[in-house]
Design a protein around this motif. Structure first.
Motif, PDB file in Angstrom:
ATOM      1  N   LEU A 199       0.816  -1.221   0.000  1.00 32.51           N
ATOM      2  CA  LEU A 199       0.000   0.000   0.000  1.00 32.51           C
ATOM      3  C   LEU A 199       0.849   1.271   0.000  1.00 32.51           C
ATOM      4  CD1 LEU A 199      -2.877  -0.348   2.626  1.00 32.51           C
ATOM      5  CD2 LEU A 199      -3.083   0.664   0.363  1.00 32.51           C
ATOM      6  N   ILE A 200       1.903   1.266   0.818  1.00 35.76           N
ATOM      7  CA  ILE A 200       2.708   2.487   0.968  1.00 35.76           C
ATOM      8  C   ILE A 200       3.849   2.545  -0.058  1.00 35.76           C
ATOM      9  CG2 ILE A 200       2.119   2.785   3.407  1.00 35.76           C
ATOM     10  CD1 ILE A 200       4.831   1.600   4.156  1.00 35.76           C
ATOM     11  N   GLY A 201       3.863   1.591  -0.974  1.00 35.29           N
ATOM     12  CA  GLY A 201       4.831   1.624  -2.076  1.00 35.29           C
ATOM     13  C   GLY A 201       6.255   1.318  -1.645  1.00 35.29           C
ATOM     14  N   LEU A 202       6.433   0.572  -0.540  1.00 36.14           N
ATOM     15  CA  LEU A 202       7.793   0.274  -0.079  1.00 36.14           C
ATOM     16  C   LEU A 202       8.071  -1.227  -0.064  1.00 36.14           C
ATOM     17  CD1 LEU A 202       8.131   2.861   2.875  1.00 36.14           C
ATOM     18  CD2 LEU A 202       8.981   3.060   0.535  1.00 36.14           C
ATOM     19  N   LYS A 203       7.353  -1.963  -0.885  1.00 35.40           N
ATOM     20  CA  LYS A 203       7.513  -3.419  -0.798  1.00 35.40           C
ATOM     21  C   LYS A 203       8.862  -3.889  -1.350  1.00 35.40           C
ATOM     22  CE  LYS A 203       5.432  -5.346  -4.851  1.00 35.40           C
ATOM     23  NZ  LYS A 203       4.593  -5.108  -5.797  1.00 35.40           N
ATOM     24  N   GLU A 204       9.514  -3.026  -2.144  1.00 37.66           N
ATOM     25  CA  GLU A 204      10.850  -3.411  -2.622  1.00 37.66           C
ATOM     26  C   GLU A 204      11.939  -3.021  -1.611  1.00 37.66           C
ATOM     27  OE1 GLU A 204      10.703  -5.081  -5.287  1.00 37.66           O
ATOM     28  OE2 GLU A 204       8.704  -4.472  -5.955  1.00 37.66           O
ATOM     29  N   LEU A 205      11.562  -2.285  -0.577  1.00 38.87           N
ATOM     30  CA  LEU A 205      12.594  -1.739   0.325  1.00 38.87           C
ATOM     31  C   LEU A 205      12.411  -2.132   1.794  1.00 38.87           C
ATOM     32  CD1 LEU A 205      12.536   1.937  -1.060  1.00 38.87           C
ATOM     33  CD2 LEU A 205      14.190   0.152  -1.621  1.00 38.87           C
ATOM     34  N   PRO A 206      11.978  -3.355   2.095  1.00 40.47           N
ATOM     35  CA  PRO A 206      11.692  -3.668   3.493  1.00 40.47           C
ATOM     36  C   PRO A 206      12.917  -3.591   4.402  1.00 40.47           C
ATOM     37  CG  PRO A 206      11.633  -5.660   2.176  1.00 40.47           C
ATOM     38  CD  PRO A 206      11.720  -4.517   1.226  1.00 40.47           C
ATOM     39  N   HIS A 207      14.113  -3.829   3.824  1.00 40.01           N
ATOM     40  CA  HIS A 207      15.304  -3.879   4.677  1.00 40.01           C
ATOM     41  C   HIS A 207      16.130  -2.598   4.634  1.00 40.01           C
ATOM     42  CE1 HIS A 207      14.048  -7.851   5.382  1.00 40.01           C
ATOM     43  NE2 HIS A 207      14.174  -8.194   4.115  1.00 40.01           N
ATOM     44  N   MET A 208      15.580  -1.599   4.001  1.00 35.45           N
ATOM     45  CA  MET A 208      16.251  -0.281   3.958  1.00 35.45           C
ATOM     46  C   MET A 208      16.097   0.392   5.321  1.00 35.45           C
ATOM     47  SD  MET A 208      17.313   2.248   1.669  1.00 35.45           S
ATOM     48  CE  MET A 208      16.449   2.959   0.299  1.00 35.45           C
ATOM     49  N   ARG A 209      17.176   1.004   5.808  1.00 39.18           N
ATOM     50  CA  ARG A 209      17.061   1.780   7.053  1.00 39.18           C
ATOM     51  C   ARG A 209      16.156   2.971   6.780  1.00 39.18           C
ATOM     52  NH1 ARG A 209      18.875  -0.831  10.967  1.00 39.18           N
ATOM     53  NH2 ARG A 209      20.793  -1.953  10.672  1.00 39.18           N
ATOM     54  N   ALA A 210      15.259   3.225   7.707  1.00 38.33           N
ATOM     55  CA  ALA A 210      14.296   4.315   7.499  1.00 38.33           C
ATOM     56  C   ALA A 210      15.015   5.648   7.300  1.00 38.33           C
ATOM     57  CB  ALA A 210      13.334   4.383   8.677  1.00 38.33           C
ATOM     58  N   GLY A 211      16.161   5.807   7.956  1.00 37.00           N
ATOM     59  CA  GLY A 211      16.922   7.050   7.837  1.00 37.00           C
ATOM     60  C   GLY A 211      17.410   7.309   6.425  1.00 37.00           C
ATOM     61  N   SER A 212      17.495   6.259   5.595  1.00 43.22           N
ATOM     62  CA  SER A 212      17.989   6.431   4.219  1.00 43.22           C
ATOM     63  C   SER A 212      16.857   6.684   3.220  1.00 43.22           C
ATOM     64  CB  SER A 212      18.737   5.171   3.761  1.00 43.22           C
ATOM     65  OG  SER A 212      19.710   4.831   4.699  1.00 43.22           O
ATOM     66  N   LEU A 213      15.621   6.659   3.676  1.00 45.24           N
ATOM     67  CA  LEU A 213      14.491   6.886   2.765  1.00 45.24           C
ATOM     68  C   LEU A 213      14.389   8.362   2.392  1.00 45.24           C
ATOM     69  CD1 LEU A 213      11.730   4.820   4.634  1.00 45.24           C
ATOM     70  CD2 LEU A 213      12.978   4.105   2.582  1.00 45.24           C
ATOM     71  N   SER A 214      13.721   8.645   1.276  1.00 48.27           N
ATOM     72  CA  SER A 214      13.445  10.049   0.917  1.00 48.27           C
ATOM     73  C   SER A 214      12.385  10.595   1.886  1.00 48.27           C
ATOM     74  CB  SER A 214      12.916  10.133  -0.519  1.00 48.27           C
ATOM     75  OG  SER A 214      11.585   9.642  -0.568  1.00 48.27           O
ATOM     76  N   HIS A 215      12.218  11.902   1.868  1.00 51.20           N
ATOM     77  CA  HIS A 215      11.229  12.529   2.756  1.00 51.20           C
ATOM     78  C   HIS A 215       9.833  11.929   2.523  1.00 51.20           C
ATOM     79  CE1 HIS A 215       8.987  15.541   4.936  1.00 51.20           C
ATOM     80  NE2 HIS A 215       8.284  15.803   3.844  1.00 51.20           N
ATOM     81  N   GLY A 216       9.462  11.797   1.237  1.00 51.45           N
ATOM     82  CA  GLY A 216       8.145  11.247   0.905  1.00 51.45           C
ATOM     83  C   GLY A 216       8.001   9.823   1.411  1.00 51.45           C
ATOM     84  N   GLN A 217       9.033   9.020   1.194  1.00 53.04           N
ATOM     85  CA  GLN A 217       8.970   7.625   1.645  1.00 53.04           C
ATOM     86  C   GLN A 217       8.833   7.529   3.167  1.00 53.04           C
ATOM     87  OE1 GLN A 217      12.644   6.427  -0.257  1.00 53.04           O
ATOM     88  NE2 GLN A 217      11.559   5.219  -1.798  1.00 53.04           N
ATOM     89  N   LYS A 218       9.510   8.452   3.861  1.00 50.27           N
ATOM     90  CA  LYS A 218       9.366   8.445   5.339  1.00 50.27           C
ATOM     91  C   LYS A 218       7.929   8.742   5.740  1.00 50.27           C
ATOM     92  CE  LYS A 218      14.042   9.875   6.488  1.00 50.27           C
ATOM     93  NZ  LYS A 218      14.919  10.969   6.870  1.00 50.27           N
ATOM     94  N   GLN A 219       7.320   9.694   5.015  1.00 49.27           N
ATOM     95  CA  GLN A 219       5.916  10.027   5.330  1.00 49.27           C
ATOM     96  C   GLN A 219       5.018   8.817   5.087  1.00 49.27           C
ATOM     97  OE1 GLN A 219       5.564  12.544   7.034  1.00 49.27           O
ATOM     98  NE2 GLN A 219       5.566  14.498   6.003  1.00 49.27           N
TER      99      GLN A 219
END
Ligand code: ATP
Length: 279
Positions: A164-184
């Motif tokens: 739903l949130i469009g992050l299914k390819e990035l489950p193991h990415m540290r949240a700190g490395s996400l873009s601002h939009g992805q963090k939201q």
């Protein structure tokens, strides 16, 4: 980041995660199709009426945009719904049977009202997956959640939210490395893990790129139906894309509803143009 500091961070959030809260016993009743009732609400700060006889009704499954000039009372209204601020007068009901004014913040969160503040407050040192895992509803202690295995149903829910949130390819990415939009989006996902019936979202697209805004509009509209979503926003292009032709937009001014209706009606309302859109 150590487990201890992560736990300390968790306990210091503005969020009231439902796993930190006692179980609520009241049942939600939306027989009349209205999920949230605010009636005759007023609140003053040092003699200044920030909310003035406010009446607002949100239907079950509705996506409602709330707009209005600075100081109109939008944040204070959200604070009243979530129990952060107590009104001087009025009534606030969640469904027909849950009296929000009898409850504190954790109990309101537990009853199914989630709030997304403007600034993303994800746990930067945890992965996307761990952030969602941590936010999962349940009465387990924080320490147990971080170390525990999740069951199949919980895994399905987590996968569903990742998609739903469009992050299914990035489950193991540290949240700190996400873009601002992805963090939201991750933070919206964290709220969704708690399966709120009502989601309050404060200025979600501030600081986002156009592409991120479009994606956020898609995400929020996709939540409507299963959840009621109340979005406070200043960006009129974004409000237009959320409201479409048929959804209701509410304009707050000086703590009350100045106008309410479809976007086209509100935009052409003389009073609204005078106090807000004409700025
Ligand atoms: N705790 C407080 N003490 C004193 N005044 C307050 C407090 N909270 C809000 N106010 C005042 O109440 C009014 C409404 O504020 P509020 O933040 O709810 O408006 P808003 O519509 O969210 O504005 P903005 O769009 O700028 O976020 C403002 O005049 C504000 O200064």
């Amino acid at each position: 980041m150590s487990l201890q500091s992560t736990v300390a961070e968790v306990l210091d959030r503005e969020h009231v995660f439902s796993f930190m809260t006692p179980q609520s016993t009241a049942k939600l009743n939306v027989d009349k199709n209205v999920l949230l009732y605010l009636e005759g609400i007023s609140v003053s700060f040092d003699g200044f009426k920030a909310i003035n006889d406010l009446n607002l009704y949100i239907n079950d499954g509705e996506l409602r945009c709330i707009i209005g000039p600075n100081g109109a009372g939008k944040t204070t209204m959200m604070d009243i719904i979530t129990g952060k601020t107590r009104p001087d007068t009025g009534a606030a009901w969640f469904g027909q049977t849950i009296n929000l004014l009898d409850m504190d913040e954790p109990a309101i969160a537990q009853a199914g009202i989630g709030r997304k503040f403007q600034k993303p407050t994800v746990f930067e040192f945890l992965t996307v997956f761990e952030n969602l895992e941590l936010a999962m509803a349940g009465d387990r202690a924080v320490l147990k959640i971080l170390g525990a295995r999740i069951n199949g149903e919980q895994r399905d829910r987590l996968d569903e939210v990742l998609e739903l949130i469009g992050l299914k390819e990035l489950p193991h990415m540290r949240a700190g490395s996400l873009s601002h939009g992805q963090k939201q989006w991750l933070e919206i996902g964290m709220l969704l893990m708690q399966q709120p019936r009502l989601l309050l979202v404060d200025e979600p697209v501030a600081g986002m790129t156009h592409q991120e805004m479009d994606r956020t509009a898609e995400l929020l509209t996709s939540l409507a139906g299963k959840h009621s979503v109340v979005v406070v926003e200043h960006d009129m292009d974004f409000v237009r894309s959320l409201a479409g032709k048929d959804r209701t937009v509410t304009v707050l001014h000086q703590g009350s509803v100045l106008a309410e209706g479809r976007m086209e009606q509100v935009q052409n309302n003389r009073k609204v143009v005078e106090v807000y859109l004409g700025e």
